[in-house]
Design a protein around this motif. Structure first.
Motif, mmCIF file in Angstrom:
data_model
loop_
_atom_site.group_PDB
_atom_site.id
_atom_site.type_symbol
_atom_site.label_atom_id
_atom_site.label_comp_id
_atom_site.label_asym_id
_atom_site.label_seq_id
_atom_site.Cartn_x
_atom_site.Cartn_y
_atom_site.Cartn_z
ATOM 1 N N GLU A 1 15.592 -16.090 3.857
ATOM 2 C CA GLU A 1 15.534 -14.635 4.005
ATOM 3 C C GLU A 1 14.401 -14.207 4.931
ATOM 4 O O GLU A 1 14.558 -13.270 5.717
ATOM 5 N N PHE A 2 13.269 -14.899 4.858
ATOM 6 C CA PHE A 2 12.180 -14.541 5.774
ATOM 7 C C PHE A 2 12.561 -14.886 7.206
ATOM 8 O O PHE A 2 12.273 -14.135 8.142
ATOM 9 N N LYS A 3 13.230 -16.000 7.386
ATOM 10 C CA LYS A 3 13.679 -16.389 8.721
ATOM 11 C C LYS A 3 14.638 -15.338 9.283
ATOM 12 O O LYS A 3 14.550 -14.972 10.466
ATOM 13 N N LEU A 4 15.548 -14.824 8.456
ATOM 14 C CA LEU A 4 16.456 -13.774 8.910
ATOM 15 C C LEU A 4 15.700 -12.514 9.306
ATOM 16 O O LEU A 4 16.070 -11.832 10.270
ATOM 17 N N GLY A 5 14.635 -12.199 8.567
ATOM 18 C CA GLY A 5 13.813 -11.044 8.924
ATOM 19 C C GLY A 5 13.153 -11.219 10.281
ATOM 20 O O GLY A 5 13.097 -10.279 11.085
ATOM 21 N N LEU A 6 12.672 -12.417 10.554
ATOM 22 C CA LEU A 6 12.078 -12.701 11.861
ATOM 23 C C LEU A 6 13.121 -12.581 12.968
ATOM 24 O O LEU A 6 12.871 -11.996 14.030
ATOM 25 N N GLU A 7 14.302 -13.130 12.720
ATOM 26 C CA GLU A 7 15.368 -13.105 13.725
ATOM 27 C C GLU A 7 15.849 -11.683 13.997
ATOM 28 O O GLU A 7 16.243 -11.365 15.134
ATOM 29 N N PHE B 1 14.135 -9.030 14.307
ATOM 30 C CA PHE B 1 13.285 -8.350 15.284
ATOM 31 C C PHE B 1 13.063 -9.177 16.548
ATOM 32 O O PHE B 1 12.757 -8.610 17.608
ATOM 33 N N ALA B 2 13.232 -10.487 16.445
ATOM 34 C CA ALA B 2 13.148 -11.321 17.654
ATOM 35 C C ALA B 2 14.424 -11.201 18.474
ATOM 36 O O ALA B 2 14.422 -11.475 19.678
ATOM 37 N N GLY B 3 15.513 -10.804 17.810
ATOM 38 C CA GLY B 3 16.783 -10.664 18.519
ATOM 39 C C GLY B 3 17.385 -11.984 18.944
ATOM 40 O O GLY B 3 18.167 -12.040 19.891
ATOM 41 N N LYS B 4 17.026 -13.066 18.233
ATOM 42 C CA LYS B 4 17.553 -14.384 18.595
ATOM 43 C C LYS B 4 17.501 -15.307 17.400
ATOM 44 O O LYS B 4 16.770 -15.078 16.434
ATOM 45 N N ASN B 5 18.288 -16.368 17.477
ATOM 46 C CA ASN B 5 18.281 -17.400 16.464
ATOM 47 C C ASN B 5 16.999 -18.221 16.578
ATOM 48 O O ASN B 5 16.589 -18.596 17.677
ATOM 49 N N LEU B 6 16.376 -18.505 15.446
ATOM 50 C CA LEU B 6 15.111 -19.232 15.454
ATOM 51 C C LEU B 6 15.233 -20.630 14.855
ATOM 52 O O LEU B 6 14.239 -21.222 14.436
ATOM 53 N N ASP B 7 16.456 -21.171 14.831
ATOM 54 C CA ASP B 7 16.646 -22.520 14.297
ATOM 55 C C ASP B 7 15.774 -23.535 15.029
ATOM 56 O O ASP B 7 15.124 -24.389 14.404
#
Length: 598
Positions: free
Chosen positions: A442-448, A450-456
């Motif tokens: 869920e935190f990763k989704l929050g980052l994504e 606002f980053a507007g991109k996948n952070l895998d």
């Protein structure tokens, strides 16, 4: 139809049981705290419980304190446990390391007496002497099993000369020596300072702040009243609100002090009493203030899902301390910069030092941020001579991840968003709306968001992986260039740390992959000679030597003399310098402006 009716009947019975349970009388719990032997570091506690209905009552002591992820076994300090009913002592026995069991069949009221030895100076443990009492509540107060949601009252009988109580707990009837907690989660999250501490305060918005200074010091109260609010205002600006009505800083000033521990509506800080007069010492104290105060949002409210409600008897595992502590470490400095208390170049230079320290630690290539978080219980608070080679701090690594993500979000959103927006969104979404902690996903989704991109890929490299930060990329977003000032050097190094006492040179650490590591120098070896020449200074061993040279190092190991041939390898240390790039683009300058609040 029969099965359906059975289900309906079962539901009605369970519902009735629930209503009956809720209607059961609430136990009344109170404590009286006295200090008949404060000079010997003892506190006496009397616990009274009424409204009991169970046949057996188990009283428990937490084994750890939230915010400090180590099982500390506070029950080890308890002495003289006795139980009473109506003036008559009743049988009570210990059934495991932190549990006392009392037969309360037919007994509705119970009195328990016990003593606690408190002689460990830290922000997370109780300490008592004739000058003051720091009551770290999780290590002092027993709680009845199954009653963590029950309220309690604490009456403090001060030691001679003590005049003041500082705590975020509410007073009863305006009496500062009688306080109450609505439940044990609040009680264990509300330390109490009792003594003659110097107390002053200020207001930020609608929140009243109290600062309680124990131990004296050369602090300037008027300056602190101006600068502390500046930091607090920056924190509040990020989240859009301060959920407290009142907040307390308990500051312990010692000859050499440090560290802090966050709480829901207060914090405990360790400081050096005479360091406030230097700019470095003063700003260092403000950074500590910034770190622990930021926690009132990040960790105490916006939190990993494992960190609350707490299990006070076992480890509470999470892979997200790199967010809880690392992001807080990042924001302690960012808030100082945005408040105008740190110059932009000084802030960037400090970051460069942190990046160098990270890459110079061999453990950064061994342990990931997620692993460091999860293993905090067995590694972070129990370092040994090899920790530098095998671990990384979730504080430092988390702060580096935060800086990269901050610049990634600012750059990819063209300055519309920053990491601040993620923190505010997550606070509102999980603490305020869902009323629970977040998962890693869920935190990763929050980052994504606002980053507007996948952070895998980012997570694979820097969160669950051990790739070194791509500082050129991320600082490049803000128009900075990164250079290694040691890149052109060809300096040999043994790769050891030593201590020197009475001309004895003792190895205290050996760096992974270094000359000493490869050729077998060990921690606790005493170096006596190099190439037959007596050694009184470890630095002299490699003086006038070059990479590839072979030296014979004589050591004493376990009382025996050994001579070890060592081939000197090149030092692999880095020293980063971060400076503005020539011809930075308009976008890079805009990113820099938002990042550093220029």
């Amino acid at each position: 139809m029969k099965n359906f009716l059975s289900l309906v009947y079962t539901f009605l019975i369970l519902n009735l049981m629930s209503i009956t349970a809720e209607a059961a009388p609430v136990a009344k719990i109170s404590y009286t705290v006295t200090f008949p032997e404060a000079q010997a570091h003892y506190v006496d506690i009397e616990m009274n419980i009424s409204g009991l209905a169970q046949k057996t009552t188990n009283l428990k002591m937490p084994v750890w304190t939230p915010g400090s992820y180590l099982v500390r076994e506070f029950a080890k300090n308890v002495e003289g446990f006795t139980a009473w009913n109506g003036g008559k002592e009743i049988p009570a026995g210990k059934v495991n390391k932190n549990t006392w069991r009392i037969n309360t069949a037919g007994i509705s009221a119970l009195k328990v007496k016990y003593r606690v030895y408190a002689n460990e100076i830290s922000v997370r443990t109780a300490f008592i002497d004739a000058s003051h009492a720091f009551l770290s509540t999780s290590g002092l107060f027993l709680y009845p099993q199954g009653m963590l949601n029950q309220p309690s009252t604490i009456k403090i009988v001060p030691y001679k000369g003590w005049t003041t109580v500082s705590t975020s707990l509410e007073t009863v009837g305006g009496d500062q020596f009688t306080v109450t907690a609505p439940n044990y989660d609040i009680l264990f999250d509300s330390p109490i300072e009792v003594g003659t501490q110097d107390v002053f305060g200020f207001k930020v918005g609608s929140v009243n702040y109290e600062v309680a200074m124990y131990g004296g010091g050369n602090y300037d109260k008027e300056r602190l009243k101006v600068d502390m609010p500046k930091v607090i205002e920056q924190h509040t600006k990020i989240f859009g609100e301060n959920p407290n009505k009142r907040y307390v800083f308990i500051v312990h000033n010692f000859q050499r002090g440090g560290g802090g521990l966050e709480h829901l509506s207060s914090t405990v800080l360790g400081a050096s009493r005479d360091a406030y007069s230097t700019e470095r010492g003063y700003l260092g104290f403000l950074e500590l203030v910034s770190h622990e105060h930021f926690h009132l949002w990040n960790v105490k409210r916006l939190r990993p899902i494992a960190l609350g409600p707490f299990d006070y008897e076992n480890e509470n595992y999470t892979t997200n301390l790199w967010i809880a502590e690392g992001f807080t470490a990042y924001y302690e400095a960012k808030a100082m910069r945005h408040a105008g208390l740190l110059p932009a170049d000084g802030h960037v230079n400090t970051l460069a030092t942190s990046l160098s320290n990270h890459d110079n630690q061999p453990g950064s290539k061994i342990q990931s941020a997620a692993e460091s978080s999860f293993d905090a219980w067995i590694k972070f608070y129990r370092p040994n001579e090899n920790s530098n080679n095998s671990t990384i701090s979730y504080y430092g690594k988390g702060a580096i991840i935060a800086y990269m993500l901050d610049l990634e979000i600012i750059n990819s959103s063209n300055g519309k968003y920053s990491l601040d927006d993620v923190m505010k969104y997550m606070y509102n979404e999980y603490y305020k709306l869902k009323r629970r902690g977040y998962t890693d996903a869920e935190f990763k989704l929050g980052l994504e968001k606002f980053a507007g991109k996948n952070l895998d890929d980012f997570y694979k490299k820097y969160v669950t992986g051990v790739e070194l930060p791509d500082n050129a990329l991320y600082l490049g977003y803000a128009g900075y260039k990164v250079t290694d000032e040691l890149a052109g050097s060809n300096t040999p190094a043994l790769g050891i740390a030593t201590s020197a006492a009475n001309n004895h040179i003792i190895i205290t650490a050996v760096s992974r992959g270094s000359s000493a590591w490869v050729d077998g120098l060990n921690v606790n070896d005493e170096i006596t000679a190099a190439d037959g020449n007596p050694v009184t200074d470890a630095a002299a061993i490699t003086a006038n030597k070059k990479v590839g040279d072979k030296i014979n190092v004589t050591v004493i190991r376990d009382g025996k003399q050994l001579m070890l041939p060592v081939t000197l390898l090149k030092s692999n240390r880095v020293k980063y310098k971060v400076e503005p790039a020539d011809n930075a683009t308009e976008k890079q300058l805009a990113v820099r402006k938002k990042w550093l609040n220029l």
